[in-house]
Design a protein around this motif. Sequence first.
Motif: not given
Length: 601
Positions: A386-397
Amino acid sequence: MTEDQVFILAILAAAAAMFLWGRWRHDMVALAALLAGVVAGVVPAADAFAGFAHPAVITVACVLVLSHGLQASGVIDILTERVLPEAAGPTLAIAAVTGLAAILSAFMNNVGALALLMPVALQMAARQNLPPGKVLMPLAFGSILGGMTTLIGTPPNLIVSSFRSGLGNASFSMFDFTPVGLAVAAAGLGFVALVGWRLVPARKGAGAEEFDTGAYLTEARVSDKAKAVGMTLREIERVLDEADAQIVGLVRREFRVTAPNPARKVQAGDILIIEAEPKALAAVLSTLNLTLEEAVTDQKGETEKAEGAAEAAALPEDILLREIAVLPNSVLAGRSASDIRLRSTYGINLLAISRQGQRSIARLRTMPIQPGDVLLMQGTPDAIADFAAQCGGVPLAERSLRLPDSRQAFIAAAIMLASVGSAAVGLLPAAISFAGGVLASMAFRTVSPRRVYDAVDWPVIVLLGALIPVAEAMATTGTADLIARLLLDGVARGHAIVALGLILVVTMTLSDFMNNAATAAVMCPIAIGTANSMGASADPFLMAVAVGASCAFLTPIGHQNNTLILGPGGFRFGDYWKLGLPLEVIVVAVALPMLLLVWPL
Protein backbone atom coordinates in the motif's frame (compact mmCIF):
# COMPACT_ATOMS: atom_id res chain seq x y z
CA MET A 1 19.55 42.06 -30.59
CA THR A 2 16.23 43.45 -29.42
CA GLU A 3 15.10 43.92 -25.84
CA ASP A 4 12.59 41.07 -26.11
CA GLN A 5 15.29 38.74 -27.39
CA VAL A 6 17.52 39.62 -24.45
CA PHE A 7 14.67 38.92 -22.03
CA ILE A 8 13.73 35.54 -23.51
CA LEU A 9 17.37 34.41 -23.69
CA ALA A 10 17.90 35.44 -20.07
CA ILE A 11 14.77 33.54 -19.00
CA LEU A 12 15.82 30.41 -20.90
CA ALA A 13 19.37 30.58 -19.56
CA ALA A 14 18.07 30.91 -16.00
CA ALA A 15 15.61 28.04 -16.55
CA ALA A 16 18.37 25.82 -17.96
CA ALA A 17 20.57 26.62 -14.96
CA MET A 18 17.71 25.74 -12.60
CA PHE A 19 17.06 22.48 -14.46
CA LEU A 20 20.73 21.55 -14.10
CA TRP A 21 20.87 22.63 -10.45
CA GLY A 22 18.00 20.31 -9.63
CA ARG A 23 16.99 22.07 -6.42
CA TRP A 24 13.55 22.89 -7.80
CA ARG A 25 11.36 20.29 -9.46
CA HIS A 26 11.13 20.72 -13.24
CA ASP A 27 7.49 21.81 -13.20
CA MET A 28 8.34 24.60 -10.74
CA VAL A 29 11.14 25.79 -13.00
CA ALA A 30 8.86 25.75 -16.05
CA LEU A 31 6.13 27.68 -14.25
CA ALA A 32 8.67 30.23 -13.02
CA ALA A 33 9.93 30.68 -16.60
CA LEU A 34 6.36 31.20 -17.84
CA LEU A 35 5.58 33.83 -15.21
CA ALA A 36 8.89 35.58 -15.88
CA GLY A 37 8.00 35.66 -19.57
CA VAL A 38 4.63 37.28 -18.79
CA VAL A 39 6.22 39.87 -16.49
CA ALA A 40 8.87 40.66 -19.11
CA GLY A 41 6.19 41.07 -21.76
CA VAL A 42 7.48 38.38 -24.13
CA VAL A 43 4.53 36.07 -23.36
CA PRO A 44 1.08 37.74 -23.67
CA ALA A 45 -0.82 37.44 -20.39
CA ALA A 46 -3.93 36.31 -22.25
CA ASP A 47 -2.00 33.34 -23.69
CA ALA A 48 -0.05 32.43 -20.57
CA PHE A 49 -2.02 29.28 -19.82
CA ALA A 50 -3.01 28.38 -23.37
CA GLY A 51 -0.40 25.62 -23.29
CA PHE A 52 -2.53 23.60 -20.88
CA ALA A 53 -5.19 23.28 -23.56
CA HIS A 54 -2.65 22.20 -26.15
CA PRO A 55 -3.40 18.81 -27.79
CA ALA A 56 0.06 17.52 -26.89
CA VAL A 57 -0.60 18.09 -23.18
CA ILE A 58 -4.01 16.40 -23.36
CA THR A 59 -2.55 13.44 -25.24
CA VAL A 60 0.25 12.90 -22.69
CA ALA A 61 -2.24 12.92 -19.82
CA CYS A 62 -4.55 10.46 -21.57
CA VAL A 63 -1.74 8.08 -22.52
CA LEU A 64 -0.65 7.98 -18.87
CA VAL A 65 -4.17 6.95 -17.84
CA LEU A 66 -4.39 4.25 -20.52
CA SER A 67 -0.95 2.97 -19.47
CA HIS A 68 -2.23 2.67 -15.92
CA GLY A 69 -5.13 0.59 -17.21
CA LEU A 70 -2.74 -1.83 -18.90
CA GLN A 71 -0.72 -2.17 -15.70
CA ALA A 72 -3.65 -2.60 -13.31
CA SER A 73 -5.46 -5.15 -15.48
CA GLY A 74 -2.48 -7.53 -15.69
CA VAL A 75 -1.88 -7.22 -19.44
CA ILE A 76 1.84 -6.58 -18.93
CA ASP A 77 2.19 -9.55 -16.59
CA ILE A 78 0.75 -11.86 -19.25
CA LEU A 79 3.22 -10.55 -21.82
CA THR A 80 6.10 -10.91 -19.38
CA GLU A 81 5.19 -14.49 -18.54
CA ARG A 82 4.79 -15.55 -22.17
CA VAL A 83 7.56 -13.60 -23.89
CA LEU A 84 10.56 -13.70 -21.56
CA PRO A 85 12.58 -16.95 -21.70
CA GLU A 86 12.87 -19.01 -18.53
CA ALA A 87 16.16 -20.66 -19.46
CA ALA A 88 18.59 -18.67 -21.62
CA GLY A 89 22.07 -17.24 -21.51
CA PRO A 90 22.67 -13.65 -20.45
CA THR A 91 22.78 -12.25 -23.99
CA LEU A 92 19.44 -13.76 -24.99
CA ALA A 93 17.84 -12.93 -21.64
CA ILE A 94 18.94 -9.28 -21.80
CA ALA A 95 17.86 -9.04 -25.44
CA ALA A 96 14.42 -10.38 -24.53
CA VAL A 97 13.78 -8.08 -21.56
CA THR A 98 15.10 -4.95 -23.32
CA GLY A 99 13.14 -5.80 -26.46
CA LEU A 100 9.93 -6.19 -24.46
CA ALA A 101 10.63 -2.89 -22.69
CA ALA A 102 11.08 -1.16 -26.05
CA ILE A 103 7.82 -2.57 -27.42
CA LEU A 104 5.86 -1.56 -24.33
CA SER A 105 7.41 1.92 -24.27
CA ALA A 106 6.24 2.58 -27.80
CA PHE A 107 2.64 2.60 -26.57
CA MET A 108 2.77 3.42 -22.88
CA ASN A 109 4.64 5.58 -20.40
CA ASN A 110 8.37 4.73 -20.35
CA VAL A 111 8.65 4.92 -16.57
CA GLY A 112 5.64 2.64 -16.16
CA ALA A 113 7.13 0.05 -18.51
CA LEU A 114 10.44 0.10 -16.65
CA ALA A 115 8.78 -0.11 -13.24
CA LEU A 116 6.78 -3.16 -14.30
CA LEU A 117 9.82 -4.99 -15.66
CA MET A 118 12.36 -4.08 -12.95
CA PRO A 119 11.41 -6.92 -10.57
CA VAL A 120 11.58 -9.35 -13.49
CA ALA A 121 15.01 -7.98 -14.48
CA LEU A 122 16.33 -8.37 -10.93
CA GLN A 123 15.10 -11.94 -10.80
CA MET A 124 16.74 -12.56 -14.18
CA ALA A 125 20.03 -11.07 -12.97
CA ALA A 126 20.03 -13.37 -9.96
CA ARG A 127 19.29 -16.38 -12.15
CA GLN A 128 22.16 -15.46 -14.49
CA ASN A 129 24.49 -14.71 -11.56
CA LEU A 130 24.95 -11.15 -12.85
CA PRO A 131 25.16 -7.88 -10.89
CA PRO A 132 21.68 -6.30 -11.11
CA GLY A 133 23.00 -3.23 -12.92
CA LYS A 134 24.12 -5.38 -15.86
CA VAL A 135 20.44 -5.98 -16.60
CA LEU A 136 18.88 -2.79 -15.23
CA MET A 137 20.85 -0.32 -17.35
CA PRO A 138 20.12 -2.14 -20.65
CA LEU A 139 16.47 -2.35 -19.55
CA ALA A 140 16.29 1.39 -18.86
CA PHE A 141 18.02 2.29 -22.14
CA GLY A 142 15.80 -0.14 -24.06
CA SER A 143 12.66 1.51 -22.71
CA ILE A 144 14.02 4.93 -23.74
CA LEU A 145 14.85 3.71 -27.25
CA GLY A 146 11.40 2.21 -27.71
CA GLY A 147 9.67 5.47 -26.83
CA MET A 148 11.00 7.27 -29.94
CA THR A 149 9.24 4.94 -32.37
CA THR A 150 5.67 6.33 -32.16
CA LEU A 151 3.88 9.62 -31.64
CA ILE A 152 2.73 8.67 -28.13
CA GLY A 153 5.91 6.87 -27.09
CA THR A 154 7.41 9.89 -25.36
CA PRO A 155 6.37 13.52 -24.68
CA PRO A 156 9.10 15.04 -26.94
CA ASN A 157 7.47 13.41 -29.99
CA LEU A 158 4.16 15.05 -29.17
CA ILE A 159 5.85 18.41 -28.69
CA VAL A 160 7.67 18.10 -32.02
CA SER A 161 4.40 17.22 -33.70
CA SER A 162 2.70 20.26 -32.19
CA PHE A 163 5.41 22.58 -33.54
CA ARG A 164 4.94 21.11 -37.01
CA SER A 165 1.23 21.89 -36.88
CA GLY A 166 2.15 25.43 -35.84
CA LEU A 167 3.84 25.87 -39.22
CA GLY A 168 0.51 25.39 -40.95
CA ASN A 169 1.19 21.73 -41.76
CA ALA A 170 -0.59 18.67 -40.49
CA SER A 171 0.76 17.20 -37.26
CA PHE A 172 2.98 14.16 -37.49
CA SER A 173 0.88 11.01 -37.48
CA MET A 174 1.14 8.05 -35.13
CA PHE A 175 3.81 6.18 -37.09
CA ASP A 176 5.64 9.02 -38.85
CA PHE A 177 8.35 8.57 -36.21
CA THR A 178 8.66 4.84 -36.85
CA PRO A 179 11.07 4.60 -39.84
CA VAL A 180 13.85 6.62 -38.19
CA GLY A 181 12.98 5.68 -34.61
CA LEU A 182 12.74 1.95 -35.33
CA ALA A 183 16.09 1.91 -37.15
CA VAL A 184 17.78 3.73 -34.27
CA ALA A 185 16.06 1.56 -31.66
CA ALA A 186 16.97 -1.68 -33.46
CA ALA A 187 20.63 -0.67 -33.79
CA GLY A 188 20.76 0.47 -30.17
CA LEU A 189 19.05 -2.63 -28.80
CA GLY A 190 21.32 -4.89 -30.83
CA PHE A 191 24.41 -3.15 -29.49
CA VAL A 192 23.15 -3.21 -25.90
CA ALA A 193 22.22 -6.91 -26.00
CA LEU A 194 25.33 -8.17 -27.79
CA VAL A 195 28.07 -5.92 -26.44
CA GLY A 196 26.81 -3.02 -24.37
CA TRP A 197 25.72 -4.84 -21.20
CA ARG A 198 29.32 -6.00 -20.76
CA LEU A 199 30.40 -2.34 -20.50
CA VAL A 200 28.16 -1.65 -17.50
CA PRO A 201 30.22 -1.39 -14.29
CA ALA A 202 29.66 -4.35 -11.98
CA ARG A 203 28.14 -2.76 -8.90
CA LYS A 204 26.39 -4.39 -6.00
CA GLY A 205 22.70 -3.67 -5.95
CA ALA A 206 20.73 -2.57 -2.94
CA GLY A 207 19.24 -5.91 -1.94
CA ALA A 208 18.36 -6.41 1.72
CA GLU A 209 21.46 -8.51 2.26
CA GLU A 210 23.58 -5.57 1.10
CA PHE A 211 22.20 -3.08 3.61
CA ASP A 212 24.86 -2.99 6.31
CA THR A 213 23.00 -1.20 9.05
CA GLY A 214 25.98 -1.28 11.36
CA ALA A 215 23.49 -1.47 14.23
CA TYR A 216 22.18 -3.76 16.93
CA LEU A 217 18.53 -4.65 17.21
CA THR A 218 18.13 -4.85 20.97
CA GLU A 219 15.25 -5.62 23.32
CA ALA A 220 15.20 -3.26 26.29
CA ARG A 221 12.68 -3.70 29.13
CA VAL A 222 11.05 -0.67 30.73
CA SER A 223 11.31 -1.20 34.51
CA ASP A 224 8.97 0.37 37.07
CA LYS A 225 11.53 3.09 37.90
CA ALA A 226 12.62 3.80 34.30
CA LYS A 227 12.46 7.40 33.08
CA ALA A 228 10.66 6.14 30.03
CA VAL A 229 7.48 5.23 31.94
CA GLY A 230 4.68 7.58 30.88
CA MET A 231 6.66 9.06 28.01
CA THR A 232 5.36 8.77 24.47
CA LEU A 233 7.44 6.94 21.89
CA ARG A 234 7.91 10.26 20.10
CA GLU A 235 9.43 11.77 23.24
CA ILE A 236 11.70 8.78 23.70
CA GLU A 237 12.88 8.95 20.10
CA ARG A 238 13.88 12.58 20.59
CA VAL A 239 16.25 11.33 23.25
CA LEU A 240 17.42 8.47 21.03
CA ASP A 241 18.13 10.89 18.18
CA GLU A 242 21.29 11.99 19.95
CA ALA A 243 22.66 8.46 19.56
CA ASP A 244 21.33 7.84 16.02
CA ALA A 245 19.02 5.19 17.44
CA GLN A 246 15.40 4.42 16.69
CA ILE A 247 12.54 2.31 18.01
CA VAL A 248 11.45 -0.33 15.49
CA GLY A 249 8.98 -2.26 17.62
CA LEU A 250 7.28 -2.66 20.99
CA VAL A 251 6.19 -5.74 22.96
CA ARG A 252 3.37 -5.36 25.50
CA ARG A 253 1.91 -8.36 27.32
CA GLU A 254 3.48 -10.73 24.78
CA PHE A 255 1.82 -8.84 21.92
CA ARG A 256 4.30 -7.45 19.44
CA VAL A 257 3.67 -4.19 17.57
CA THR A 258 5.84 -3.40 14.57
CA ALA A 259 6.19 0.32 13.80
CA PRO A 260 4.20 1.43 16.87
CA ASN A 261 2.35 4.73 16.80
CA PRO A 262 4.64 7.55 18.04
CA ALA A 263 1.81 8.85 20.24
CA ARG A 264 1.63 5.59 22.21
CA LYS A 265 2.64 5.99 25.87
CA VAL A 266 5.19 3.58 27.33
CA GLN A 267 4.19 1.50 30.34
CA ALA A 268 6.22 -0.37 32.91
CA GLY A 269 6.92 -3.88 31.67
CA ASP A 270 6.96 -2.88 28.00
CA ILE A 271 9.84 -4.11 25.86
CA LEU A 272 11.23 -1.64 23.33
CA ILE A 273 12.95 -2.98 20.19
CA ILE A 274 15.72 -0.45 19.65
CA GLU A 275 18.08 -0.17 16.69
CA ALA A 276 21.33 1.57 17.65
CA GLU A 277 25.00 1.71 16.82
CA PRO A 278 26.96 -0.68 19.07
CA LYS A 279 29.05 2.14 20.55
CA ALA A 280 25.95 4.14 21.43
CA LEU A 281 23.89 1.28 22.82
CA ALA A 282 25.06 1.61 26.43
CA ALA A 283 24.37 5.36 26.47
CA VAL A 284 20.87 4.78 25.09
CA LEU A 285 20.03 2.29 27.82
CA SER A 286 21.46 4.34 30.70
CA THR A 287 19.85 7.61 29.61
CA LEU A 288 16.36 6.13 29.93
CA ASN A 289 17.15 3.66 32.75
CA LEU A 290 16.25 0.75 30.50
CA THR A 291 17.24 -2.82 31.29
CA LEU A 292 18.86 -4.93 28.61
CA GLU A 293 16.33 -7.70 28.01
CA GLU A 294 18.21 -9.72 25.42
CA ALA A 295 20.76 -8.67 22.81
CA VAL A 296 19.27 -9.65 19.52
CA THR A 297 22.50 -9.72 17.58
CA ASP A 298 25.89 -11.37 17.96
CA GLN A 299 27.38 -10.81 21.44
CA LYS A 300 30.89 -10.65 19.94
CA GLY A 301 30.09 -7.18 18.66
CA GLU A 302 30.15 -8.12 15.01
CA THR A 303 28.01 -5.92 12.80
CA GLU A 304 25.01 -7.76 11.43
CA LYS A 305 23.35 -7.36 8.07
CA ALA A 306 19.84 -5.96 8.20
CA GLU A 307 18.30 -9.18 6.96
CA GLY A 308 20.10 -11.33 9.49
CA ALA A 309 19.27 -8.92 12.29
CA ALA A 310 15.63 -8.96 11.38
CA GLU A 311 15.56 -12.75 11.40
CA ALA A 312 17.33 -12.83 14.74
CA ALA A 313 14.76 -10.46 16.16
CA ALA A 314 12.22 -13.25 15.79
CA LEU A 315 9.75 -11.15 13.91
CA PRO A 316 6.35 -12.69 13.16
CA GLU A 317 6.07 -14.54 9.87
CA ASP A 318 3.94 -11.81 8.30
CA ILE A 319 6.59 -9.15 9.02
CA LEU A 320 9.23 -8.95 6.30
CA LEU A 321 11.93 -6.76 4.81
CA ARG A 322 11.43 -5.37 1.33
CA GLU A 323 13.33 -2.91 -0.81
CA ILE A 324 11.38 -0.07 -2.41
CA ALA A 325 12.90 1.98 -5.24
CA VAL A 326 11.69 5.59 -5.22
CA LEU A 327 10.23 6.65 -8.56
CA PRO A 328 10.94 10.03 -10.16
CA ASN A 329 8.22 12.51 -9.16
CA SER A 330 7.31 10.35 -6.16
CA VAL A 331 5.54 12.18 -3.36
CA LEU A 332 8.40 10.99 -1.16
CA ALA A 333 10.98 13.16 -2.95
CA GLY A 334 12.40 15.78 -0.61
CA ARG A 335 10.52 14.42 2.40
CA SER A 336 11.72 12.34 5.33
CA ALA A 337 10.19 9.42 7.20
CA SER A 338 9.07 11.87 9.89
CA ASP A 339 7.40 14.13 7.33
CA ILE A 340 5.25 11.33 5.92
CA ARG A 341 4.62 9.72 9.34
CA LEU A 342 5.57 6.26 8.18
CA ARG A 343 4.67 4.49 11.39
CA SER A 344 1.43 6.17 12.32
CA THR A 345 0.10 6.31 8.74
CA TYR A 346 1.37 3.08 7.18
CA GLY A 347 2.52 0.95 10.12
CA ILE A 348 5.98 0.29 8.68
CA ASN A 349 9.59 1.02 9.61
CA LEU A 350 12.33 2.54 7.50
CA LEU A 351 15.53 0.64 8.39
CA ALA A 352 18.05 1.88 5.82
CA ILE A 353 18.53 3.94 2.67
CA SER A 354 20.76 3.17 -0.31
CA ARG A 355 21.82 6.16 -2.40
CA GLN A 356 24.26 5.78 -5.32
CA GLY A 357 25.77 2.71 -3.71
CA GLN A 358 26.19 4.35 -0.28
CA ARG A 359 24.05 2.85 2.46
CA SER A 360 23.14 4.52 5.71
CA ILE A 361 20.81 4.37 8.69
CA ALA A 362 22.05 7.59 10.30
CA ARG A 363 19.26 10.08 11.02
CA LEU A 364 16.84 8.12 8.85
CA ARG A 365 13.78 9.85 10.23
CA THR A 366 15.04 13.24 9.11
CA MET A 367 16.99 12.30 5.96
CA PRO A 368 15.27 13.72 2.84
CA ILE A 369 14.44 10.94 0.38
CA GLN A 370 15.51 11.36 -3.25
CA PRO A 371 14.33 9.74 -6.52
CA GLY A 372 16.40 6.65 -7.22
CA ASP A 373 16.92 5.87 -3.53
CA VAL A 374 16.24 2.33 -2.37
CA LEU A 375 14.45 2.14 0.97
CA LEU A 376 14.72 -0.93 3.18
CA MET A 377 11.27 -1.22 4.73
CA GLN A 378 9.99 -3.48 7.51
CA GLY A 379 6.33 -4.34 7.83
CA THR A 380 3.56 -6.60 6.61
CA PRO A 381 3.38 -7.34 2.86
CA ASP A 382 0.07 -5.50 2.53
CA ALA A 383 1.30 -2.43 4.41
CA ILE A 384 4.45 -2.18 2.30
CA ALA A 385 2.49 -2.73 -0.94
CA ASP A 386 0.00 0.00 0.00
CA PHE A 387 2.84 2.37 0.86
CA ALA A 388 4.60 1.72 -2.46
CA ALA A 389 1.43 2.20 -4.49
CA GLN A 390 0.37 5.42 -2.77
CA CYS A 391 3.78 7.07 -2.52
CA GLY A 392 5.37 6.22 -5.87
CA GLY A 393 7.72 3.31 -5.23
CA VAL A 394 8.61 0.05 -6.94
CA PRO A 395 8.90 -3.07 -4.74
CA LEU A 396 12.11 -4.80 -5.82
CA ALA A 397 10.90 -8.35 -5.44
CA GLU A 398 9.49 -11.04 -7.65
CA ARG A 399 5.88 -10.31 -8.47
CA SER A 400 3.18 -12.86 -8.78
CA LEU A 401 0.97 -12.64 -11.84
CA ARG A 402 -1.62 -9.94 -11.29
CA LEU A 403 -4.67 -10.90 -13.29
CA PRO A 404 -7.71 -9.99 -11.23
CA ASP A 405 -10.01 -10.37 -14.22
CA SER A 406 -9.05 -11.74 -17.65
CA ARG A 407 -12.01 -9.89 -19.13
CA GLN A 408 -10.66 -6.58 -17.82
CA ALA A 409 -7.23 -7.35 -19.27
CA PHE A 410 -8.78 -7.97 -22.69
CA ILE A 411 -10.85 -4.77 -22.49
CA ALA A 412 -7.84 -2.66 -21.46
CA ALA A 413 -5.78 -3.99 -24.37
CA ALA A 414 -8.67 -3.47 -26.79
CA ILE A 415 -9.17 0.14 -25.66
CA MET A 416 -5.49 0.92 -26.15
CA LEU A 417 -5.43 -0.70 -29.59
CA ALA A 418 -8.60 1.14 -30.64
CA SER A 419 -7.18 4.48 -29.46
CA VAL A 420 -3.90 3.92 -31.27
CA GLY A 421 -5.65 2.66 -34.40
CA SER A 422 -8.11 5.53 -34.71
CA ALA A 423 -5.27 8.04 -34.33
CA ALA A 424 -2.99 6.13 -36.71
CA VAL A 425 -5.45 6.01 -39.60
CA GLY A 426 -6.49 9.64 -39.10
CA LEU A 427 -10.03 8.81 -38.06
CA LEU A 428 -9.65 11.15 -35.07
CA PRO A 429 -6.94 13.55 -33.87
CA ALA A 430 -4.63 11.92 -31.33
CA ALA A 431 -5.89 13.99 -28.40
CA ILE A 432 -9.52 13.16 -29.16
CA SER A 433 -8.79 9.50 -29.78
CA PHE A 434 -6.97 8.99 -26.50
CA ALA A 435 -9.45 11.08 -24.54
CA GLY A 436 -12.12 8.73 -25.85
CA GLY A 437 -9.96 5.83 -24.67
CA VAL A 438 -9.82 7.30 -21.18
CA LEU A 439 -13.58 7.68 -21.09
CA ALA A 440 -13.99 4.07 -22.21
CA SER A 441 -11.50 2.92 -19.57
CA MET A 442 -13.54 4.59 -16.85
CA ALA A 443 -16.82 3.31 -18.26
CA PHE A 444 -15.56 -0.30 -18.36
CA ARG A 445 -13.72 0.10 -15.04
CA THR A 446 -10.28 -0.87 -16.34
CA VAL A 447 -9.28 2.35 -14.60
CA SER A 448 -11.25 3.29 -11.52
CA PRO A 449 -12.88 6.73 -11.95
CA ARG A 450 -11.65 7.54 -8.44
CA ARG A 451 -8.05 6.76 -9.37
CA VAL A 452 -7.97 8.21 -12.89
CA TYR A 453 -6.36 11.47 -11.82
CA ASP A 454 -3.79 9.61 -9.71
CA ALA A 455 -2.52 7.98 -12.91
CA VAL A 456 -1.50 11.34 -14.42
CA ASP A 457 2.06 12.57 -13.88
CA TRP A 458 1.03 16.13 -13.04
CA PRO A 459 4.54 17.63 -12.86
CA VAL A 460 5.07 16.59 -16.50
CA ILE A 461 1.71 18.10 -17.48
CA VAL A 462 2.58 21.39 -15.78
CA LEU A 463 6.01 21.34 -17.39
CA LEU A 464 4.53 20.97 -20.87
CA GLY A 465 1.71 23.46 -20.35
CA ALA A 466 4.08 26.10 -18.98
CA LEU A 467 6.92 25.70 -21.46
CA ILE A 468 4.88 25.68 -24.68
CA PRO A 469 4.09 29.45 -24.49
CA VAL A 470 7.73 30.18 -23.56
CA ALA A 471 8.97 28.15 -26.53
CA GLU A 472 6.53 29.95 -28.82
CA ALA A 473 7.89 33.26 -27.54
CA MET A 474 11.28 32.23 -28.89
CA ALA A 475 9.77 32.17 -32.36
CA THR A 476 7.63 35.33 -32.09
CA THR A 477 10.55 37.42 -30.76
CA GLY A 478 12.91 36.17 -33.46
CA THR A 479 15.23 34.63 -30.88
CA ALA A 480 15.10 31.19 -32.47
CA ASP A 481 16.12 32.62 -35.86
CA LEU A 482 18.95 34.54 -34.19
CA ILE A 483 20.34 31.39 -32.54
CA ALA A 484 19.92 29.46 -35.79
CA ARG A 485 21.93 32.04 -37.73
CA LEU A 486 24.71 31.93 -35.13
CA LEU A 487 24.88 28.14 -35.40
CA LEU A 488 24.86 28.23 -39.19
CA ASP A 489 27.49 30.94 -39.52
CA GLY A 490 29.74 29.72 -36.74
CA VAL A 491 29.67 25.94 -37.19
CA ALA A 492 27.61 24.63 -40.11
CA ARG A 493 28.85 27.34 -42.51
CA GLY A 494 25.88 26.88 -44.80
CA HIS A 495 26.03 23.06 -45.04
CA ALA A 496 22.55 21.65 -44.44
CA ILE A 497 23.74 18.16 -43.46
CA VAL A 498 26.20 19.59 -40.95
CA ALA A 499 23.42 21.79 -39.55
CA LEU A 500 21.13 18.76 -39.21
CA GLY A 501 23.80 16.79 -37.38
CA LEU A 502 24.49 19.79 -35.17
CA ILE A 503 20.83 20.06 -34.15
CA LEU A 504 20.82 16.34 -33.33
CA VAL A 505 23.99 16.45 -31.23
CA VAL A 506 23.08 19.65 -29.38
CA THR A 507 19.65 18.25 -28.53
CA MET A 508 21.17 14.99 -27.26
CA THR A 509 23.66 16.91 -25.13
CA LEU A 510 20.98 19.10 -23.55
CA SER A 511 18.76 16.07 -22.94
CA ASP A 512 21.53 14.44 -20.90
CA PHE A 513 21.19 17.22 -18.34
CA MET A 514 17.65 18.57 -18.79
CA ASN A 515 14.19 17.09 -18.83
CA ASN A 516 13.60 15.67 -22.32
CA ALA A 517 10.27 17.47 -22.78
CA ALA A 518 11.88 20.78 -21.82
CA THR A 519 14.74 20.09 -24.24
CA ALA A 520 12.32 19.46 -27.11
CA ALA A 521 10.33 22.60 -26.33
CA VAL A 522 13.50 24.73 -26.37
CA MET A 523 15.08 23.14 -29.45
CA CYS A 524 12.04 23.00 -31.77
CA PRO A 525 11.98 26.75 -32.49
CA ILE A 526 15.75 26.68 -33.12
CA ALA A 527 15.34 23.72 -35.49
CA ILE A 528 12.60 25.50 -37.42
CA GLY A 529 14.67 28.70 -37.57
CA THR A 530 17.67 26.73 -38.87
CA ALA A 531 15.57 25.12 -41.59
CA ASN A 532 14.09 28.47 -42.63
CA SER A 533 17.53 30.10 -42.78
CA MET A 534 18.73 27.39 -45.15
CA GLY A 535 15.58 27.24 -47.23
CA ALA A 536 15.17 23.58 -46.25
CA SER A 537 12.22 21.55 -45.05
CA ALA A 538 11.64 21.75 -41.31
CA ASP A 539 10.64 18.09 -41.05
CA PRO A 540 14.12 16.50 -40.85
CA PHE A 541 15.24 19.12 -38.33
CA LEU A 542 12.17 18.52 -36.15
CA MET A 543 12.72 14.78 -36.38
CA ALA A 544 16.35 15.31 -35.32
CA VAL A 545 15.04 17.08 -32.22
CA ALA A 546 12.67 14.17 -31.53
CA VAL A 547 15.49 11.62 -31.73
CA GLY A 548 17.96 13.74 -29.76
CA ALA A 549 15.54 14.58 -26.97
CA SER A 550 14.82 10.88 -26.45
CA CYS A 551 18.46 9.81 -26.24
CA ALA A 552 19.70 10.72 -22.78
CA PHE A 553 22.17 7.99 -21.86
CA LEU A 554 25.13 9.77 -20.24
CA THR A 555 23.79 10.75 -16.81
CA PRO A 556 21.31 9.54 -14.20
CA ILE A 557 19.44 12.86 -14.37
CA GLY A 558 18.83 13.01 -18.12
CA HIS A 559 15.81 10.72 -18.08
CA GLN A 560 13.50 9.50 -15.34
CA ASN A 561 14.33 5.88 -16.13
CA ASN A 562 18.03 6.53 -15.58
CA THR A 563 17.19 7.96 -12.17
CA LEU A 564 14.99 5.01 -11.25
CA ILE A 565 17.76 2.41 -11.68
CA LEU A 566 20.35 4.47 -9.77
CA GLY A 567 19.76 2.86 -6.37
CA PRO A 568 18.73 -0.68 -7.38
CA GLY A 569 21.77 -0.94 -9.64
CA GLY A 570 24.10 0.55 -7.05
CA PHE A 571 25.27 3.02 -9.70
CA ARG A 572 27.29 6.19 -9.34
CA PHE A 573 26.86 9.34 -11.40
CA GLY A 574 29.81 8.52 -13.67
CA ASP A 575 28.76 4.95 -14.47
CA TYR A 576 26.27 5.79 -17.22
CA TRP A 577 28.59 7.14 -19.91
CA LYS A 578 30.50 3.85 -20.21
CA LEU A 579 27.54 2.33 -22.03
CA GLY A 580 25.78 5.60 -22.86
CA LEU A 581 28.56 7.24 -24.88
CA PRO A 582 29.04 4.47 -27.47
CA LEU A 583 25.26 4.12 -27.63
CA GLU A 584 24.86 7.83 -28.43
CA VAL A 585 27.56 7.54 -31.13
CA ILE A 586 25.55 4.68 -32.67
CA VAL A 587 22.38 6.78 -32.47
CA VAL A 588 24.00 9.63 -34.42
CA ALA A 589 25.56 7.25 -36.95
CA VAL A 590 22.21 5.58 -37.70
CA ALA A 591 19.84 8.52 -37.26
CA LEU A 592 21.57 11.02 -39.56
CA PRO A 593 21.47 8.95 -42.77
CA MET A 594 17.96 7.71 -41.93
CA LEU A 595 16.75 11.30 -41.47
CA LEU A 596 18.17 12.25 -44.87
CA LEU A 597 16.63 9.16 -46.48
CA VAL A 598 13.13 9.36 -44.95
CA TRP A 599 12.83 13.17 -44.62
CA PRO A 600 14.79 14.77 -47.47
CA LEU A 601 16.11 18.30 -46.99
